[in-house]
Write a protein that holds these residues in place. Structure first.
Motif, PDB file in Angstrom:
ATOM      1  N   MET A 232       0.821  -1.211   0.000  1.00 26.15           N
ATOM      2  CA  MET A 232       0.000   0.000   0.000  1.00 26.15           C
ATOM      3  C   MET A 232       0.852   1.257   0.000  1.00 26.15           C
ATOM      4  SD  MET A 232      -1.553  -0.041   3.878  1.00 26.15           S
ATOM      5  CE  MET A 232      -2.171  -1.710   3.619  1.00 26.15           C
ATOM      6  N   LEU A 233       0.245   2.299  -0.548  1.00 26.63           N
ATOM      7  CA  LEU A 233       0.777   3.649  -0.464  1.00 26.63           C
ATOM      8  C   LEU A 233      -0.226   4.461   0.335  1.00 26.63           C
ATOM      9  CD1 LEU A 233       2.800   5.892  -1.388  1.00 26.63           C
ATOM     10  CD2 LEU A 233       1.265   6.279  -3.323  1.00 26.63           C
ATOM     11  N   VAL A 234       0.244   5.129   1.383  1.00 27.75           N
ATOM     12  CA  VAL A 234      -0.637   5.881   2.266  1.00 27.75           C
ATOM     13  C   VAL A 234      -0.218   7.341   2.272  1.00 27.75           C
ATOM     14  CG1 VAL A 234      -1.606   6.069   4.579  1.00 27.75           C
ATOM     15  CG2 VAL A 234      -0.955   3.825   3.695  1.00 27.75           C
ATOM     16  N   GLU A 235      -1.080   8.203   1.752  1.00 25.45           N
ATOM     17  CA  GLU A 235      -0.833   9.642   1.747  1.00 25.45           C
ATOM     18  C   GLU A 235      -1.459  10.286   2.991  1.00 25.45           C
ATOM     19  OE1 GLU A 235       0.941  11.516  -0.594  1.00 25.45           O
ATOM     20  OE2 GLU A 235       1.566   9.485  -1.071  1.00 25.45           O
ATOM     21  N   PRO A 236      -0.933  11.428   3.446  1.00 26.26           N
ATOM     22  CA  PRO A 236      -1.541  12.126   4.582  1.00 26.26           C
ATOM     23  C   PRO A 236      -2.618  13.100   4.129  1.00 26.26           C
ATOM     24  CG  PRO A 236       0.496  13.224   3.986  1.00 26.26           C
ATOM     25  CD  PRO A 236       0.337  12.071   3.021  1.00 26.26           C
ATOM     26  N   GLY A 237      -3.618  13.306   5.001  1.00 26.96           N
ATOM     27  CA  GLY A 237      -4.643  14.311   4.759  1.00 26.96           C
ATOM     28  C   GLY A 237      -4.594  15.390   5.825  1.00 26.96           C
ATOM     29  N   ASN A 238      -5.400  16.414   5.642  1.00 23.28           N
ATOM     30  CA  ASN A 238      -5.377  17.530   6.594  1.00 23.28           C
ATOM     31  C   ASN A 238      -5.812  17.127   7.993  1.00 23.28           C
ATOM     32  OD1 ASN A 238      -7.848  17.613   4.674  1.00 23.28           O
ATOM     33  ND2 ASN A 238      -8.634  18.509   6.561  1.00 23.28           N
ATOM     34  N   HIS A 239      -6.609  16.064   8.131  1.00 19.45           N
ATOM     35  CA  HIS A 239      -7.016  15.580   9.457  1.00 19.45           C
ATOM     36  C   HIS A 239      -5.922  14.743  10.130  1.00 19.45           C
ATOM     37  CE1 HIS A 239     -11.320  16.652  10.051  1.00 19.45           C
ATOM     38  NE2 HIS A 239     -11.277  16.820   8.739  1.00 19.45           N
ATOM     39  N   ASP A 240      -4.841  14.458   9.431  1.00 18.66           N
ATOM     40  CA  ASP A 240      -3.792  13.606   9.980  1.00 18.66           C
ATOM     41  C   ASP A 240      -2.685  14.389  10.675  1.00 18.66           C
ATOM     42  OD1 ASP A 240      -5.085  11.301   9.111  1.00 18.66           O
ATOM     43  OD2 ASP A 240      -4.236  11.493   7.099  1.00 18.66           O
ATOM     44  N   MET A 241      -2.893  15.673  10.866  1.00 21.51           N
ATOM     45  CA  MET A 241      -2.025  16.498  11.704  1.00 21.51           C
ATOM     46  C   MET A 241      -2.726  16.751  13.038  1.00 21.51           C
ATOM     47  SD  MET A 241      -0.576  19.343   8.991  1.00 21.51           S
ATOM     48  CE  MET A 241      -2.188  19.733   8.284  1.00 21.51           C
ATOM     49  N   PRO A 242      -1.980  17.146  14.076  1.00 26.81           N
ATOM     50  CA  PRO A 242      -2.645  17.521  15.332  1.00 26.81           C
ATOM     51  C   PRO A 242      -3.748  18.542  15.081  1.00 26.81           C
ATOM     52  CG  PRO A 242      -0.292  17.407  15.666  1.00 26.81           C
ATOM     53  CD  PRO A 242      -0.518  17.238  14.185  1.00 26.81           C
ATOM     54  N   TYR A 243      -4.844  18.390  15.806  1.00 26.45           N
ATOM     55  CA  TYR A 243      -6.004  19.247  15.571  1.00 26.45           C
ATOM     56  C   TYR A 243      -5.711  20.674  16.033  1.00 26.45           C
ATOM     57  CZ  TYR A 243     -10.942  19.471  14.288  1.00 26.45           C
ATOM     58  OH  TYR A 243     -12.120  19.739  13.652  1.00 26.45           O
ATOM     59  N   TYR A 244      -6.620  21.574  15.710  1.00 23.21           N
ATOM     60  CA  TYR A 244      -6.391  22.999  15.964  1.00 23.21           C
ATOM     61  C   TYR A 244      -6.297  23.331  17.448  1.00 23.21           C
ATOM     62  CZ  TYR A 244      -7.931  22.915  11.131  1.00 23.21           C
ATOM     63  OH  TYR A 244      -8.059  22.630   9.804  1.00 23.21           O
ATOM     64  N   ASN A 245      -6.815  22.443  18.322  1.00 21.02           N
ATOM     65  CA  ASN A 245      -6.696  22.683  19.763  1.00 21.02           C
ATOM     66  C   ASN A 245      -5.313  22.307  20.294  1.00 21.02           C
ATOM     67  OD1 ASN A 245      -6.863  19.925  19.575  1.00 21.02           O
ATOM     68  ND2 ASN A 245      -8.580  19.693  20.988  1.00 21.02           N
ATOM     69  N   ASN A 246      -4.423  21.880  19.408  1.00 21.20           N
ATOM     70  CA  ASN A 246      -3.038  21.564  19.769  1.00 21.20           C
ATOM     71  C   ASN A 246      -2.113  22.324  18.817  1.00 21.20           C
ATOM     72  OD1 ASN A 246      -0.616  20.469  20.589  1.00 21.20           O
ATOM     73  ND2 ASN A 246      -1.056  18.402  19.848  1.00 21.20           N
ATOM     74  N   PRO A 247      -2.085  23.655  18.897  1.00 22.53           N
ATOM     75  CA  PRO A 247      -1.311  24.444  17.927  1.00 22.53           C
ATOM     76  C   PRO A 247       0.188  24.189  18.003  1.00 22.53           C
ATOM     77  CG  PRO A 247      -2.102  25.837  19.714  1.00 22.53           C
ATOM     78  CD  PRO A 247      -2.787  24.512  19.878  1.00 22.53           C
ATOM     79  N   ILE A 248       0.705  23.899  19.189  1.00 25.54           N
ATOM     80  CA  ILE A 248       2.145  23.648  19.306  1.00 25.54           C
ATOM     81  C   ILE A 248       2.520  22.377  18.553  1.00 25.54           C
ATOM     82  CG2 ILE A 248       4.012  23.126  20.905  1.00 25.54           C
ATOM     83  CD1 ILE A 248       2.672  24.949  22.927  1.00 25.54           C
ATOM     84  N   GLY A 249       1.751  21.308  18.789  1.00 25.27           N
ATOM     85  CA  GLY A 249       2.018  20.062  18.085  1.00 25.27           C
ATOM     86  C   GLY A 249       1.856  20.208  16.589  1.00 25.27           C
ATOM     87  N   ARG A 250       0.866  21.002  16.175  1.00 26.24           N
ATOM     88  CA  ARG A 250       0.618  21.206  14.749  1.00 26.24           C
ATOM     89  C   ARG A 250       1.777  21.928  14.077  1.00 26.24           C
ATOM     90  NH1 ARG A 250      -4.103  20.926  11.761  1.00 26.24           N
ATOM     91  NH2 ARG A 250      -4.089  22.134   9.825  1.00 26.24           N
ATOM     92  N   LEU A 251       2.384  22.874  14.770  1.00 30.85           N
ATOM     93  CA  LEU A 251       3.480  23.643  14.189  1.00 30.85           C
ATOM     94  C   LEU A 251       4.830  22.939  14.296  1.00 30.85           C
ATOM     95  CD1 LEU A 251       2.525  27.250  15.349  1.00 30.85           C
ATOM     96  CD2 LEU A 251       2.442  26.335  13.013  1.00 30.85           C
TER      97      LEU A 251
END
Length: 243
Positions: free
Chosen positions: A63-82
């Motif tokens: 398989m090939l697995v691409e990331p989507g926008n939901h696969d990053m830390p959610y907006y309530n975790n801005p530090i993790g997201r950045l």
């Protein structure tokens, strides 16, 4: 050659019956590979990625697995997201995802997500010049193969679906991929399937979108795409709908 194209599993809000149905389809029909074009999870948590990893591993096919926008830390975790937006996805990719290359078919990755954009809706697509250049280089490297597919999360231009991708740089990227010799771009994000041929700068290219296997349906039931390829028939796409 047979490929299964699936997208938007959204573990955390998954449709268990649809997931079980897809797993049975894989077990019965034994595709050469599965291409998953992103949004494995709902909020990008460790628990959701663990569930996605277990399910994907159970399919037992390349398989090939691409990331989507939901696969990053959610907006309530801005530090993790950045600071570490792809940590959980990268761990899953290292374990399960591989470059898919076959004698007649090449599948090329193009990442369309980013940790931050200068616009209100951060869920929309974005393509950087560096990512596009890497994808174009691989398309050019394998241009002798009769079929080249590009896999990404967001549709590069709109496909007349209920939801929109609004991918920045998408039209430019689609035109460049068509010039380079790519035959089709596989994507997800909008949760409805589509198959559309577009012409840009005198070149044609197909845009093929998979639906969702989650509870977050739009206008159609959970589904996936079956892609069949041969030199005699070319690329045939069938949207298979659960229920």
């Amino acid at each position: 050659m047979r490929l299964f194209h699936v997208s938007d599993l959204h573990f955390g809000q998954e449709d268990c019956e649809a997931l079980d149905w897809f797993a049975r389809e894989v077990a019965q029909e034994k595709p050469d590979a599965v291409i998953c074009t992103g949004d494995l999870t709902m909020r990008g948590t460790r628990r959701e990625f663990a569930a996605a990893r277990e399910w994907l591993k159970g399919l037992g096919v390349p398989m090939l697995v691409e990331p989507g926008n939901h696969d990053m830390p959610y907006y309530n975790n801005p530090i993790g997201r950045l600071l570490w937006p792809y940590r959980h996805y990268d761990a899953l990719r290292a374990e399960l995802s591989t470059e898919l290359t076959f004698p007649d078919v090449e599948i090329v990755s193009l990442r369309t997500i980013t940790r931050f954009q200068f616009r209100i809706d951060q869920s929309k697509g974005h393509i950087s010049g560096d990512r596009l250049e890497r994808a174009l280089a691989r398309v050019s490297l394998h241009m002798a193969k009769p079929l080249c597919l590009v896999a990404c999360h967001h549709p590069l231009i709109e496909a007349d679906t209920h939801s929109k991708a609004s991918t920045r740089g998408g039209k430019r990227a689609l035109a460049a991929l068509a010039r380079a010799g790519a035959d089709a771009v596989l994507s997800g994000h909008v949760h409805d399937a589509f198959d559309k041929t577009v012409e840009l700068d005198g070149n044609t290219i197909r845009m093929i979108g998979a639906g969702t296997l989650s509870e977050r349906v739009r206008t159609t039931a959970p589904s996936y795409n079956q892609l069949n390829w041969s030199r005699e028939t070319g690329l045939l796409v069938t949207n298979r709908v659960h229920g």
